[in-house]
Design a protein around this motif. Structure first.
Motif, short mmCIF file in Angstrom:
data_model
loop_
_atom_site.label_atom_id
_atom_site.label_comp_id
_atom_site.label_asym_id
_atom_site.label_seq_id
_atom_site.Cartn_x
_atom_site.Cartn_y
_atom_site.Cartn_z
N PHE A 227 -6.67 0.64 -5.40
CA PHE A 227 -5.30 0.36 -4.96
C PHE A 227 -4.62 1.56 -4.31
N GLY A 228 -5.26 2.71 -4.32
CA GLY A 228 -4.69 3.88 -3.64
C GLY A 228 -3.46 4.45 -4.31
N THR A 229 -3.46 4.50 -5.65
CA THR A 229 -2.30 5.05 -6.35
C THR A 229 -2.23 6.56 -6.14
N LYS B 60 0.82 -1.20 0.00
CA LYS B 60 0.00 0.00 0.00
C LYS B 60 0.86 1.26 0.00
N LYS B 61 1.92 1.24 0.77
CA LYS B 61 2.83 2.39 0.82
C LYS B 61 3.47 2.61 -0.55
N LEU B 62 3.92 1.54 -1.17
CA LEU B 62 4.54 1.65 -2.49
C LEU B 62 3.53 2.17 -3.52
N LEU B 63 2.32 1.65 -3.51
CA LEU B 63 1.30 2.09 -4.46
C LEU B 63 0.95 3.56 -4.28
N SER B 64 1.14 4.11 -3.10
CA SER B 64 0.83 5.52 -2.88
C SER B 64 1.81 6.43 -3.61
#
Length: 57
Positions: free
Chosen positions: A40-42, A10-14
């Motif tokens: 996915f929270g991009t 999730k952190k990476l996708l942000s």
């Protein structure tokens, strides 16, 4: 079936930009891209300028 995302995922996708700039991309593809970005929270979504007003509304 969607894979379970870890906190690291999730952190990476942000930080990821979800992009669809194909000239022949249709409205359904653009909407699906935006739905995925929310799911996915991009960080952002990049689409052709002709879709920006439609997506804003």
């Amino acid at each position: 079936m969607m894979a379970t995302l870890t906190e690291e995922d999730k952190k990476l996708l942000s930080y990821v930009d979800h992009t669809l700039l194909k000239v022949d991309a249709g409205w359904d593809q653009v909407r699906a891209l935006c739905d995925e970005a929310v799911q996915f929270g991009t960080a952002s979504v990049c689409v052709s300028p002709c879709y920006v007003r439609l997506l804003r509304d």
